[in-house]
Design a protein around this motif. Sequence first.
Motif, PDB file in Angstrom:
ATOM      1  N   PRO A   6      -7.079   8.583  -1.949  1.00 41.74           N
ATOM      2  CA  PRO A   6      -6.381   7.160  -1.817  1.00 41.74           C
ATOM      3  C   PRO A   6      -6.618   6.197  -3.248  1.00 41.74           C
ATOM      4  N   LEU A   7      -5.294   5.655  -3.689  1.00 42.11           N
ATOM      5  CA  LEU A   7      -5.570   4.642  -4.752  1.00 42.11           C
ATOM      6  C   LEU A   7      -6.180   3.345  -4.208  1.00 42.11           C
ATOM      7  N   VAL A   8      -5.692   3.046  -3.060  1.00 43.26           N
ATOM      8  CA  VAL A   8      -5.925   1.906  -2.383  1.00 43.26           C
ATOM      9  C   VAL A   8      -7.462   2.084  -1.575  1.00 43.26           C
ATOM     10  N   ARG A   9      -8.543   1.508  -1.841  1.00 43.98           N
ATOM     11  CA  ARG A   9      -9.892   1.570  -1.264  1.00 43.98           C
ATOM     12  C   ARG A   9     -10.591   0.506  -0.921  1.00 43.98           C
ATOM     13  N   TYR A  10     -11.149   0.473   0.070  1.00 43.81           N
ATOM     14  CA  TYR A  10     -12.052  -0.826   0.621  1.00 43.81           C
ATOM     15  C   TYR A  10     -13.257  -0.815  -0.149  1.00 43.81           C
ATOM     16  N   VAL A  11     -13.539  -1.899  -1.020  1.00 41.55           N
ATOM     17  CA  VAL A  11     -14.729  -1.705  -2.120  1.00 41.55           C
ATOM     18  C   VAL A  11     -15.199  -3.408  -2.131  1.00 41.55           C
ATOM     19  N   GLY A  12     -16.221  -3.504  -2.019  1.00 40.16           N
ATOM     20  CA  GLY A  12     -16.784  -5.092  -2.065  1.00 40.16           C
ATOM     21  C   GLY A  12     -16.326  -5.743  -1.150  1.00 40.16           C
ATOM     22  N   GLY A  13     -15.909  -5.483   0.057  1.00 37.66           N
ATOM     23  CA  GLY A  13     -15.426  -6.556   0.955  1.00 37.66           C
ATOM     24  C   GLY A  13     -13.903  -6.729   1.060  1.00 37.66           C
ATOM     25  N   THR A  14     -13.575  -6.057   0.086  1.00 36.81           N
ATOM     26  CA  THR A  14     -11.767  -6.148   0.100  1.00 36.81           C
ATOM     27  C   THR A  14     -11.130  -4.870  -0.163  1.00 36.81           C
ATOM     28  N   TRP A  15      -9.751  -4.798  -0.129  1.00 32.25           N
ATOM     29  CA  TRP A  15      -8.939  -3.585  -0.220  1.00 32.25           C
ATOM     30  C   TRP A  15      -8.617  -3.954  -2.090  1.00 32.25           C
ATOM     31  N   ARG A  16      -8.441  -2.744  -2.715  1.00 37.66           N
ATOM     32  CA  ARG A  16      -8.448  -2.953  -4.112  1.00 37.66           C
ATOM     33  C   ARG A  16      -7.567  -1.791  -4.707  1.00 37.66           C
ATOM     34  N   VAL A  17      -7.055  -1.880  -5.640  1.00 36.80           N
ATOM     35  CA  VAL A  17      -6.081  -0.698  -6.069  1.00 36.80           C
ATOM     36  C   VAL A  17      -7.159  -0.098  -7.091  1.00 36.80           C
ATOM     37  N   GLY A  18      -7.352   1.311  -7.146  1.00 40.57           N
ATOM     38  CA  GLY A  18      -8.257   2.125  -7.588  1.00 40.57           C
ATOM     39  C   GLY A  18      -9.738   1.661  -7.370  1.00 40.57           C
ATOM     40  N   GLY A  19      -9.814   0.997  -6.206  1.00 38.95           N
ATOM     41  CA  GLY A  19     -11.373   0.533  -6.013  1.00 38.95           C
ATOM     42  C   GLY A  19     -11.730  -0.688  -7.096  1.00 38.95           C
ATOM     43  N   ILE A  20     -10.789  -1.414  -7.587  1.00 40.18           N
ATOM     44  CA  ILE A  20     -11.188  -2.223  -8.594  1.00 40.18           C
ATOM     45  C   ILE A  20     -10.244  -3.543  -8.635  1.00 40.18           C
ATOM     46  N   LEU A  21      -8.999  -3.475  -8.697  1.00 38.28           N
ATOM     47  CA  LEU A  21      -8.481  -4.598  -8.528  1.00 38.28           C
ATOM     48  C   LEU A  21      -7.869  -5.240  -7.158  1.00 38.28           C
ATOM     49  N   ARG A  51       0.767  -1.192  -0.110  1.00 39.29           N
ATOM     50  CA  ARG A  51       0.035   0.227  -0.101  1.00 39.29           C
ATOM     51  C   ARG A  51       0.908   1.326  -0.034  1.00 39.29           C
ATOM     52  N   GLU A  52       1.892   1.508   0.787  1.00 39.14           N
ATOM     53  CA  GLU A  52       2.719   2.453   0.817  1.00 39.14           C
ATOM     54  C   GLU A  52       3.499   2.526  -0.498  1.00 39.14           C
ATOM     55  N   ARG A  53       3.880   1.604  -1.233  1.00 38.79           N
ATOM     56  CA  ARG A  53       4.524   1.476  -2.494  1.00 38.79           C
ATOM     57  C   ARG A  53       3.551   2.127  -3.472  1.00 38.79           C
ATOM     58  N   ILE A  54       2.205   1.666  -3.334  1.00 43.36           N
ATOM     59  CA  ILE A  54       1.384   2.241  -4.469  1.00 43.36           C
ATOM     60  C   ILE A  54       0.998   3.618  -4.169  1.00 43.36           C
ATOM     61  N   GLU A  55       0.587   4.201  -2.755  1.00 42.68           N
ATOM     62  CA  GLU A  55       0.240   5.441  -2.483  1.00 42.68           C
ATOM     63  C   GLU A  55       1.555   6.447  -2.608  1.00 42.68           C
ATOM     64  N   SER A  56       2.842   5.771  -2.872  1.00 43.52           N
ATOM     65  CA  SER A  56       3.897   6.821  -3.211  1.00 43.52           C
ATOM     66  C   SER A  56       3.880   7.568  -4.408  1.00 43.52           C
ATOM     67  N   THR A  57       3.238   6.804  -5.321  1.00 45.44           N
ATOM     68  CA  THR A  57       3.053   7.511  -6.681  1.00 45.44           C
ATOM     69  C   THR A  57       1.879   7.941  -7.061  1.00 45.44           C
ATOM     70  N   ASN A  58       0.967   8.118  -5.868  1.00 51.56           N
ATOM     71  CA  ASN A  58      -0.482   8.746  -6.221  1.00 51.56           C
ATOM     72  C   ASN A  58      -0.490  10.084  -6.547  1.00 51.56           C
ATOM     73  N   PRO A  59      -0.883  10.468  -7.933  1.00 43.72           N
ATOM     74  CA  PRO A  59      -0.877  11.747  -8.197  1.00 43.72           C
ATOM     75  C   PRO A  59      -1.753  12.772  -7.453  1.00 43.72           C
TER      76      PRO A  59
END
Length: 342
Positions: A209-224, A196-204
């Motif tokens: 946040p790029l990592v969001r809790y959606v559909g019962g799990t954490w997802r990149v962009g709320g998707i993956l 998560r820290e690696r991903i958010e370090s490149t967040n424009p």
Amino acid sequence: MIGTSRQPQPHLLISPSFTLAARSHRTKYPRILAATSTATEQGAACRQGTSRKRNEDRFALQVPLNGKGGLTGYAGVFDGHGGFAASEWLQKNLLQYIQSDWEPSNVSESLSEAFRLADQKLLASKPGFFGAMGERGVGGSKCGATGAVALLLGSGPGRPKKIVAANVGDSRVVLVRGRKAVQLTQDHVPDDDEERERIESTNPNPKRPLVRYVGGTWRVGGILALSRAFGDAYLKGSLQFEGIASRGSDDYSSGFGVIAEPYTTVTDLRSEDSWLVVASDGLFENDVRGGGGGLDNQQVADFVLKHGREWSPDRLANELIDAAVEEKSTDDITVIVVRLPK
């Protein structure tokens, strides 16, 4: 660097590309035995999950492998999402990329280069003017796959000397050492603090946040629900439309932080090491990320130790799938088991 002029070796076992989803409850594959009495035995099984419309898992198994640089065996499991095109491409092509860039003196760098080049090929736009204007990526921009591979290294036809494991995503390589399970890979998921820290370090846009809790799990962009994967062009930078290039990058890495950089380990084999299991995440319990049931690593080790002497490796793989289904796994499940000779 080792070239790839050699044609693919014999004894290659790969999962069928089309008929997997149509197979019955139990899908078996024959054992392959090398020519010597000290040969490694292996088996595999792949089954569609009860919650899936089609099986998107694929695998490749090649033991013995008469590769250069001491490569004597290869096992790979690829768990597709958004279709099976990416996992099927990896099934057919990743070993070639690994052998092309293989440097036994620098395993980690070799595998990083092989995985990166394979991913770039998966992400490439279709040829021609209209191809460049459409979705890029094998299977489309939302098609991707995890990958976990185990490479056996040895100086001859007997017992391998080392195991090299590499993964992208949450498929695993597990070694049975004595009575214990040793996971040789690392799950790449966005709920992991380092990922998560690696991903958010490149967040424009730090305000969202790029990592969001959606559909019962954490997802990149709320998707993956993965932080690393092959493919997934829509989450990776390009000179076209998908993704946001990170600052100072070459447009391969993405502002979304999804990459195909592998986690790699090199393990010296001991006399107490008896089994190697390579499997997609459907085999394993997944409560933390809101997934279905399954087995933990130690349960897998206990299972193969209990039944390994009486059952063939291909039966072991099938029975492991049965055990995971009994524990409420609904995902596609692929299992490769390799018996390490004494």
